[in-house]
Write a protein that holds these residues in place. Structure first.
Motif, short mmCIF file in Angstrom:
data_model
loop_
_atom_site.label_atom_id
_atom_site.label_comp_id
_atom_site.label_asym_id
_atom_site.label_seq_id
_atom_site.Cartn_x
_atom_site.Cartn_y
_atom_site.Cartn_z
N UNK A 178 0.86 -1.19 0.00
CA UNK A 178 0.00 0.00 0.00
C UNK A 178 0.90 1.24 0.00
N UNK A 179 1.07 1.89 1.13
CA UNK A 179 1.92 3.08 1.25
C UNK A 179 1.68 3.69 2.62
N UNK A 180 2.67 4.44 3.10
CA UNK A 180 2.41 5.20 4.31
C UNK A 180 1.32 6.24 4.05
N UNK A 181 1.08 6.54 2.76
CA UNK A 181 0.01 7.47 2.39
C UNK A 181 -1.37 6.85 2.63
N UNK A 182 -1.40 5.57 3.00
CA UNK A 182 -2.64 4.94 3.41
C UNK A 182 -2.81 4.95 4.92
N UNK A 183 -1.85 5.57 5.62
CA UNK A 183 -1.89 5.67 7.08
C UNK A 183 -2.05 7.11 7.56
N UNK A 243 -3.34 14.37 -2.17
CA UNK A 243 -4.65 13.97 -1.65
C UNK A 243 -5.26 12.79 -2.39
N UNK A 244 -5.20 12.78 -3.72
CA UNK A 244 -5.85 11.70 -4.46
C UNK A 244 -5.11 10.37 -4.28
N UNK A 245 -3.80 10.43 -4.24
CA UNK A 245 -3.03 9.21 -3.97
C UNK A 245 -3.37 8.68 -2.59
N UNK A 246 -3.43 9.57 -1.59
CA UNK A 246 -3.80 9.17 -0.24
C UNK A 246 -5.19 8.54 -0.23
N UNK A 247 -6.11 9.13 -0.97
CA UNK A 247 -7.48 8.60 -1.01
C UNK A 247 -7.48 7.16 -1.52
N UNK A 248 -6.70 6.89 -2.56
CA UNK A 248 -6.66 5.53 -3.11
C UNK A 248 -6.02 4.55 -2.14
N UNK A 294 1.51 -4.05 3.46
CA UNK A 294 2.84 -3.46 3.61
C UNK A 294 2.74 -1.97 3.27
N UNK A 295 3.19 -1.13 4.19
CA UNK A 295 3.06 0.32 4.00
C UNK A 295 4.44 0.99 3.96
N UNK A 296 5.06 1.06 2.78
CA UNK A 296 6.39 1.69 2.69
C UNK A 296 6.30 3.21 2.77
N UNK A 297 7.37 3.80 3.27
CA UNK A 297 7.53 5.24 3.18
C UNK A 297 8.23 5.56 1.87
N UNK A 298 9.18 6.46 1.91
CA UNK A 298 9.89 6.83 0.69
C UNK A 298 10.83 5.73 0.23
N UNK A 299 10.60 5.21 -0.97
CA UNK A 299 11.44 4.17 -1.56
C UNK A 299 12.03 4.71 -2.85
N UNK A 300 13.31 4.50 -3.06
CA UNK A 300 14.00 5.08 -4.20
C UNK A 300 13.56 4.42 -5.52
N UNK A 301 12.52 4.97 -6.13
CA UNK A 301 12.00 4.47 -7.40
C UNK A 301 11.65 5.65 -8.30
N UNK A 302 11.54 5.43 -9.61
CA UNK A 302 11.11 6.51 -10.51
C UNK A 302 9.73 7.06 -10.13
N UNK A 303 8.84 6.20 -9.64
CA UNK A 303 7.51 6.64 -9.23
C UNK A 303 7.61 7.67 -8.10
#
Length: 233
Positions: A120-125, A132-137, A159-168
């Motif tokens: 998922x992402x820490x943006x889900x926490x 905002x829209x990414x967090x909503x998803x 799994x809720x990652x924080x900042x991960x070194x990716x192009x995204x």
């Protein structure tokens, strides 16, 4: 055992494939584009009914024991500058496609005592300014998994990652900095320079956590955050 990993051409998905392969597991990589870790016949859109039917046949024929959801798109930017079509696309790819994949694999995973892992992402926490829209998803995914966890025999792992070194992430950070009216360098220093870890994490670290999550025998939903202390959860 054989595992399906979606988003296998991306930074996190590719790292997950590599970790699981190094541990001796069979890995089927899926993505909407071809890539080093993507199976030639699993290049397709998870929102396309015909591709999902094909994927379902592959899941059954290979007796996949775990599904790892590693795909997704960014959604950063000033909310007032983003149109309805952008919002729908973010929700469709980051949330709806996961539900479709669950519907496709649930019965098999229940029969085999399998595992369904969602990156998922820490943006889900926690909410994030300019995102905002990414967090909503991602909040939608978190809530959905908690609801499903109360009704299924499948082992669920969030799994809720924080900042991960990716192009995204790179693109998202540029968009979030722009939304806040500061430079990319200023935003990165403000966000990660003062965090407990003091750095952006590497994709392989998420791969290691996913492997541990799959190996856990706990039948209930397990949620884990790998945020470098940026989000205390």
């Amino acid at each position: 055992m054989t595992f399906l990993v979606t988003g296998a051409a991306g930074g996190i998905g590719r790292a997950i494939c590599e970790t699981l392969s190094e541990q001796g597991h069979g890995v089927l990589g899926q993505d909407i584009v071809a890539g080093e870790r993507v199976d030639a016949d699993l290049v397709g859109d998870l929102c396309d009914a015909r591709f999902l039917e094909k994927l379902g046949d592959r899941l059954t024929s290979t007796e996949v024991k775990a599904v790892v959801v590693g795909h997704g798109i960014a959604g950063a930017g000033r909310l007032e500058e983003m149109c309805v079509n952008q919002a729908r696309r973010i929700m469709t790819i980051n949330f709806e496609s996961v539900i479709r994949l669950w519907d496709l694999s649930q019965r098999q995973l229940e029969a085999t005592n399998g595992t369904f892992v969602v990156v998922i992402s820490q943006a889900g926490l926690v909410g994030e300014a300019g995102n905002a829209l990414y967090c909503a998803s991602k909040f939608a995914l978190s809530g959905w998994m908690r609801g499903v966890g109360a009704t299924t025999k499948v082992r669920l792992r969030a799994i809720n990652p924080g900042g991960i070194r990716t192009p995204l992430l790179e693109q998202a950070l540029h968009d979030m900095a722009k939304a806040r009216g500061i430079t990319y360098e200023q935003f990165v220093e403000t966000r990660y320079g003062t965090s407990p870890a003091g750095r952006i994490a590497e994709p392989a670290e998420v791969g290691d956590l996913v492997a541990i999550a799959i190996a856990l025998k706990t039948p209930a939903l397990v949620e884990a955050a790998i945020t470098g202390g940026e989000v205390l959860w």
